[in-house]
Write a protein that holds these residues in place. Structure first.
Motif, short mmCIF file in Angstrom:
data_model
loop_
_atom_site.label_atom_id
_atom_site.label_comp_id
_atom_site.label_asym_id
_atom_site.label_seq_id
_atom_site.Cartn_x
_atom_site.Cartn_y
_atom_site.Cartn_z
N GLN A 65 0.82 -1.21 0.00
CA GLN A 65 0.00 0.00 0.00
C GLN A 65 0.86 1.25 0.00
O GLN A 65 0.54 2.22 -0.70
N ILE A 66 1.93 1.24 0.77
CA ILE A 66 2.84 2.39 0.79
C ILE A 66 3.40 2.63 -0.61
O ILE A 66 3.43 3.75 -1.10
N GLY A 67 3.86 1.55 -1.24
CA GLY A 67 4.44 1.67 -2.58
C GLY A 67 3.46 2.20 -3.60
O GLY A 67 3.79 3.03 -4.45
N SER A 68 2.20 1.75 -3.49
CA SER A 68 1.21 2.17 -4.49
C SER A 68 0.78 3.61 -4.29
O SER A 68 0.45 4.31 -5.24
N ARG A 69 0.85 4.10 -3.03
CA ARG A 69 0.43 5.49 -2.78
C ARG A 69 1.59 6.48 -2.89
O ARG A 69 1.37 7.67 -3.01
#
Length: 391
Positions: free
Chosen positions: A382-386
């Motif tokens: 999720q961190i990477g996608s945001r």
């Protein structure tokens, strides 16, 4: 993802962090991630793990208070290694200087801080708690809270292993805290390993018959573990009930622990057990686990005891307290010997066999490390996608 864990507390002969790291390497490989542990050491070797991942040793100084460990002391060298490894995400596993070094790294990868340590509970609250309120101690150590808030702004995620620690961090002004309990290493801890013959042998070593209660303590001989307090409380409760205590561990406080236990023949001190199968058998064969440390971020041994089907007696603060849920544990006022002795007496007089049966029934519900890593890797995706990183 290539995940680089800047792991200041890793040591080949370490305890809970080493167990966590070893399982992370395996879980990461199974999930399709490349896990690289970047650890301070005496040399610069690389250890390739058979199941996937590797441990990269970066030359660093020895930690003076515990020679098993080293600490990162060269920021330029650490940054150069991160540049070379080109991570997709960076973890910092200590809230001390190495986390600040990771925060100052100029790379663009998102980063997460893992709170494997709770320095305020381990040191400040323990040192000054007897004479000052928690609020006054926090004010006196506001420099550390400011440090944590700066880290909070420099990292995308702050991972806490217990609700109690998460609440304190949030109250201290941190805004990116997520509670992800660590869980136990699967396969080693189960009530099926209970061995009545082993239990009888351990009680015999304590000079007691099989009708007595076998208490178990596991952990380093360090000031924050409070083993002399545990020994005093067990001795006090033992005047009314036959109780044996087997304490497994070692450390720089060994002489003090030995002195505390010297006058009680019903207390036996054993060397650390590195064989997970043997430790699982010992936990399952005890009647109850007793723990003295209120500074645990998760308390692995309490979780392992729960998975082994035995009740626990733990302080009412820190990660150990979180483990005493669903009626499988007794809590006492942290750092209070009389309160611990009373909790032990309450356990002894509340039908220990029934308490163990309840714990056995609930053992299978104990969270595993694999559950933890699934949640952790999901949070990282999720961190990477945001792309939330704040420089």
């Amino acid at each position: 993802m290539r995940i680089v864990d800047v792991c200041a507390f890793y040591a080949p002969r370490g305890g809970g962090v080493k167990t966590y790291v070893e399982r992370k390497l395996q879980a990461g490989a199974e999930a399709g991630h490349e896990i690289i542990i970047l650890a301070p050491s005496d040399d610069d070797r690389v250890v390739e793990r058979q199941g996937g991942g590797r441990i990269v040793m970066l030359p660093a100084r020895r930690f003076p208070l515990d020679r098993r460990y080293s600490y990162f002391d060269d920021e330029r060298s650490l940054h150069a290694m991160l540049d070379r490894l080109q991570p997709d995400l960076v973890e910092a596993s200590s809230p001390w200087a190495s986390a600040a070094m990771v925060a100052r790294w100029q790379g663009c990868a998102p980063r997460a801080l893992i709170m494997h340590a709770d320095p305020l509970s381990a040191y400040a609250y323990r040192w000054f708690g007897p004479v000052l309120s928690r609020e006054r101690i926090d004010r006196g150590f506001d420099w550390f809270w400011r440090h944590l808030r700066r880290l909070d702004q420099s990292f995308d995620l702050v991972v806490s292993a217990s609700e109690s620690l998460s609440k304190r961090l949030a109250n201290g002004g941190l805004q990116r805290v997520a509670t992800l309990p660590m869980g136990v290493e699967p396969g080693w801890f189960t009530p099926m390993k209970r061995n009545e013959a082993l239990r009888a042998r351990l009680l015999k070593r304590c000079g007691l018959p099989v009708e007595a209660t076998l208490m178990l303590g596991v952990g380093r001989h360090a000031p924050e573990k409070r083993w002399p307090q545990v020994i005093e409380a067990v001795t006090s409760a033992g005047y009314r009930n036959p109780v044996g205590l087997v304490l497994v561990g070692d450390g720089r406080e060994r002489a003090r622990v030995r002195r505390a236990a010297a006058n009680n023949p019903h207390i036996q001190l054993l060397a650390p057990i590195h064989d997970r199968n043997r430790l699982g058998e010992m936990l399952a064969s005890a009647d109850v686990l007793v723990h003295g440390c209120e500074a645990e971020t998760f308390c692995m041994v309490a979780a392992e005891a729960r998975a082994s089907g035995i009740p626990i007696i733990v302080p009412d603060e820190g990660g150990a307290s979180d483990q005493a849920s669903q009626g499988v544990g007794f809590r006492y006022r942290a750092a209070q010997t009389d309160s611990l002795a009373a909790a032990i007496t309450d356990f002894l007089e509340s039908d220990p066999a029934m308490q163990r049966q309840r714990a056995t029934t609930l053992a299978a519900s104990t969270m595993t490390m694999d559950d933890h890593f699934r949640q952790l890797f999901h949070a990282y995706r999720q961190i990477g996608s945001r792309d939330l990183h704040v420089a």
